[in-house]
Design a protein around this motif. Structure first.
Motif, PDB file in Angstrom:
ATOM      1  N   GLY A 233       0.823  -1.211   0.000  1.00 13.89           N
ATOM      2  CA  GLY A 233       0.000   0.000   0.000  1.00 13.89           C
ATOM      3  C   GLY A 233       0.853   1.256   0.000  1.00 13.89           C
ATOM      4  O   GLY A 233       0.570   2.215  -0.729  1.00 13.89           O
ATOM      5  N   LEU A 234       1.895   1.254   0.817  1.00 17.69           N
ATOM      6  CA  LEU A 234       2.774   2.414   0.868  1.00 17.69           C
ATOM      7  C   LEU A 234       3.474   2.619  -0.472  1.00 17.69           C
ATOM      8  O   LEU A 234       3.554   3.752  -0.984  1.00 17.69           O
ATOM      9  CB  LEU A 234       3.822   2.238   1.970  1.00 17.69           C
ATOM     10  N   LEU A 235       3.988   1.536  -1.041  1.00 17.70           N
ATOM     11  CA  LEU A 235       4.684   1.660  -2.331  1.00 17.70           C
ATOM     12  C   LEU A 235       3.720   2.174  -3.405  1.00 17.70           C
ATOM     13  O   LEU A 235       4.077   3.037  -4.222  1.00 17.70           O
ATOM     14  CB  LEU A 235       5.277   0.301  -2.729  1.00 17.70           C
ATOM     15  N   ALA A 236       2.492   1.669  -3.394  1.00 21.39           N
ATOM     16  CA  ALA A 236       1.492   2.146  -4.352  1.00 21.39           C
ATOM     17  C   ALA A 236       1.226   3.636  -4.159  1.00 21.39           C
ATOM     18  O   ALA A 236       1.160   4.406  -5.133  1.00 21.39           O
ATOM     19  CB  ALA A 236       0.195   1.347  -4.198  1.00 21.39           C
ATOM     20  N   LEU A 237       1.064   4.048  -2.917  1.00 20.75           N
ATOM     21  CA  LEU A 237       0.809   5.462  -2.614  1.00 20.75           C
ATOM     22  C   LEU A 237       1.916   6.355  -3.183  1.00 20.75           C
ATOM     23  O   LEU A 237       1.650   7.383  -3.832  1.00 20.75           O
ATOM     24  CB  LEU A 237       0.715   5.631  -1.090  1.00 20.75           C
ATOM     25  N   MET A 238       3.154   5.968  -2.962  1.00 21.31           N
ATOM     26  CA  MET A 238       4.261   6.804  -3.415  1.00 21.31           C
ATOM     27  C   MET A 238       4.370   6.782  -4.937  1.00 21.31           C
ATOM     28  O   MET A 238       4.749   7.784  -5.556  1.00 21.31           O
ATOM     29  CB  MET A 238       5.561   6.337  -2.751  1.00 21.31           C
ATOM     30  N   ARG A 268       2.108   6.934 -16.819  1.00 18.64           N
ATOM     31  CA  ARG A 268       1.127   5.841 -16.809  1.00 18.64           C
ATOM     32  C   ARG A 268       1.707   4.538 -16.284  1.00 18.64           C
ATOM     33  O   ARG A 268       1.000   3.753 -15.641  1.00 18.64           O
ATOM     34  CB  ARG A 268       0.602   5.623 -18.228  1.00 18.64           C
ATOM     35  N   SER A 269       2.987   4.296 -16.552  1.00 14.08           N
ATOM     36  CA  SER A 269       3.568   3.030 -16.096  1.00 14.08           C
ATOM     37  C   SER A 269       3.564   2.950 -14.575  1.00 14.08           C
ATOM     38  O   SER A 269       3.302   1.888 -13.991  1.00 14.08           O
ATOM     39  CB  SER A 269       4.986   2.871 -16.649  1.00 14.08           C
ATOM     40  N   ARG A 270       3.836   4.069 -13.922  1.00 20.86           N
ATOM     41  CA  ARG A 270       3.830   4.068 -12.454  1.00 20.86           C
ATOM     42  C   ARG A 270       2.403   3.936 -11.911  1.00 20.86           C
ATOM     43  O   ARG A 270       2.175   3.286 -10.894  1.00 20.86           O
ATOM     44  CB  ARG A 270       4.492   5.335 -11.929  1.00 20.86           C
ATOM     45  N   ALA A 274       1.104   0.985  -9.544  1.00 22.46           N
ATOM     46  CA  ALA A 274       0.440   1.292  -8.270  1.00 22.46           C
ATOM     47  C   ALA A 274      -0.912   0.582  -8.168  1.00 22.46           C
ATOM     48  O   ALA A 274      -1.261   0.014  -7.126  1.00 22.46           O
ATOM     49  CB  ALA A 274       0.267   2.803  -8.129  1.00 22.46           C
ATOM     50  N   GLU A 275      -1.671   0.623  -9.267  1.00 22.91           N
ATOM     51  CA  GLU A 275      -2.987  -0.043  -9.244  1.00 22.91           C
ATOM     52  C   GLU A 275      -2.823  -1.540  -8.987  1.00 22.91           C
ATOM     53  O   GLU A 275      -3.594  -2.145  -8.243  1.00 22.91           O
ATOM     54  CB  GLU A 275      -3.695   0.197 -10.583  1.00 22.91           C
ATOM     55  N   ILE A 296      -7.088   6.648  -2.022  1.00 22.53           N
ATOM     56  CA  ILE A 296      -7.452   8.058  -2.256  1.00 22.53           C
ATOM     57  C   ILE A 296      -6.760   8.576  -3.513  1.00 22.53           C
ATOM     58  O   ILE A 296      -7.375   9.258  -4.351  1.00 22.53           O
ATOM     59  CB  ILE A 296      -7.075   8.907  -1.021  1.00 22.53           C
ATOM     60  N   GLN A 297      -5.502   8.223  -3.655  1.00 20.49           N
ATOM     61  CA  GLN A 297      -4.776   8.642  -4.860  1.00 20.49           C
ATOM     62  C   GLN A 297      -5.365   7.983  -6.105  1.00 20.49           C
ATOM     63  O   GLN A 297      -5.402   8.586  -7.186  1.00 20.49           O
ATOM     64  CB  GLN A 297      -3.290   8.298  -4.726  1.00 20.49           C
TER      65      GLN A 297
END
Length: 412
Positions: A233-238, A268-270, A274-275, A296-297
């Motif tokens: 979750g943290l990695l996705a958020l960042m 888009r790749s990031r 993240a998704e 939220i992001q």
């Protein structure tokens, strides 16, 4: 190479080595006797020595190895001096490996993070200690990130380092059953580091230095603990945030708020990565703070697809976030979402209920006050709040944006 050019090159090389490897160097130096404060002093001396020496001799091929050797020699000499003074304890000298070559340094930052997150350390000091030891942030910067006074933070850090030394806490990866207890502080520190880099747009000479370091550490923790959803979750958020990096400033360096960004500039790749991480984390069935912030992001990145921001979804997620992590930032953001949904009085009450000693010097709180006042058609109050926010904002681009906002309010 001598002269001003040599000095500038030496300073730049020393700064880059410190920025990229501070935590690794400190971990190597402190691992044997667990004395973080002494290791910090030795590393600082080594960096000063580099600034004196490198302009004359040139930057070594392995700056990190040079710094470790210099710091070890400094500690060795210090230990010898103590031994002479006390006429005893020669074993102090033996604990330093003086035969180490200036070769590549192993990455021990994770061990250092985990010892800083040890349950024996004051909970309020764990994440700040990680920030200082692993990433080299100073106490004043850390204090701003955690909304406490610099003197208070300095005292916490000193006590925490003494605790590690006196208790002889081991620099090692803990047993699997001990990891979850330490995970929260590690993730909090990584996210705080990312926030510092994000707010300051990192250093011009080393793009994404601090945010890149935070992303690297988050990937490391996520790989080490694949069964835990929160590191994902943290990695996705960042990654969501980092994906928008190029859109945060226009061609003239002017700050661009999220709702006005050119979404074609988003990476888009990031976002796709993240998704994927958020989806994988959700399968664990344990929803936590960082998954919530990432969600939220995710709502924000849907705007280009749907053509509008889903405020109702944001309110639900901020309600969950406040229940997960009753942070000042979460409450401020939730209040703004409430105001945008038309619940202005409730938003104002929630904002005013926050402790003044923590938000008085927090620019986002004043920006939120201004936005809510604007929605209430209280132009004077909105202008006054923006003026305070402007006085508290160090980022020149953001300050200029706020000044333009204030001028627009004054013009009616």
């Amino acid at each position: 190479m001598t002269g001003q050019t040599g000095l500038q090159n030496a300073r730049r090389a020393a700064e880059l080595a410190a920025r990229a490897s501070y935590g690794r160097l400190l971990s190597v130096l402190a691992a044997r006797d667990r004395d973080i404060a002494a290791a910090e002093d030795a590393l600082s001396e080594a960096l000063l020595a580099a600034l004196r020496t490198w302009p004359e001799t040139g930057v070594p091929l392995n700056p990190e190895g040079w710094l470790v050797t210099a710091a070890r020699n400094r500690r060795k000499n210090e230990a010898r001096a103590q031994a002479v003074r006390r006429a005893a304890e020669p074993a102090l000298i033996l604990q330093f490996d003086t035969t180490a070559a200036e070769g590549p340094i192993g990455d021990d930052r994770l061990q250092l993070m985990l010892v800083c997150a040890h349950p024996a350390i004051d909970r309020a000091a764990r994440a700040p200690l990680i920030l200082q030891t692993v990433l080299g942030l100073d106490a004043a910067t850390i204090a701003r990130a955690f909304l406490v006074e610099p003197a208070t933070m300095s005292q916490r850090l000193v006590r925490a380092k003494a605790r590690i030394r006196d208790a002889g806490l081991r620099f090692a990866i803990p047993a699997p059953d001990e990891m979850p207890e330490r995970l929260g502080a590690v993730l909090d520190a990584i996210y705080a580091a990312f926030g510092q880099g994000w707010d300051n747009l990192d250093t011009p000479d080393a793009p994404e230095a601090l945010t890149g370091e935070a992303l690297w550490l988050a990937r490391l923790v996520a790989d080490l603990m694949p069964q835990e959803p929160e590191p994902k979750g943290l990695l996705a958020l960042m990654l969501y945030c980092n994906a928008r990096r190029q859109a945060r400033r226009d061609a003239d360096g002017r700050f661009v708020p999220l709702d006005r960004q050119d979404t074609r500039l988003w990476d888009r790749s990031r976002i796709i990565e993240a998704e994927g991480l958020l989806t994988t984390a959700a399968r664990a069935g344990r929803f936590g703070r960082y998954q919530c912030e990432a969600a939220i992001q995710s709502v924000h990145v849907q705007r280009p697809l749907t053509g509008q921001l889903n405020l109702a979804a944001l309110r639900t997620l901020y309600d969950l976030l406040v229940s997960q992590s009753d942070s000042i930032g979460a409450r401020i953001s939730r209040a703004v979402v409430l105001a945008e949904l038309g619940e202005v009085d409730q938003a104002r009450n929630e904002l005013d209920a926050l402790p003044m000693d923590r938000v008085r010097n927090h620019a986002p709180w004043w920006v939120a006050k201004s936005r809510i006042a604007t929605l209430s058609r209280q132009a004077n109050a909105a202008t006054d709040a923006l003026s305070v926010a402007i006085s508290l904002t160090g980022d020149s681009a953001v300050r200029r944006f706020l000044i333009e906002q204030r001028e627009a309010l004054e013009a009616g």
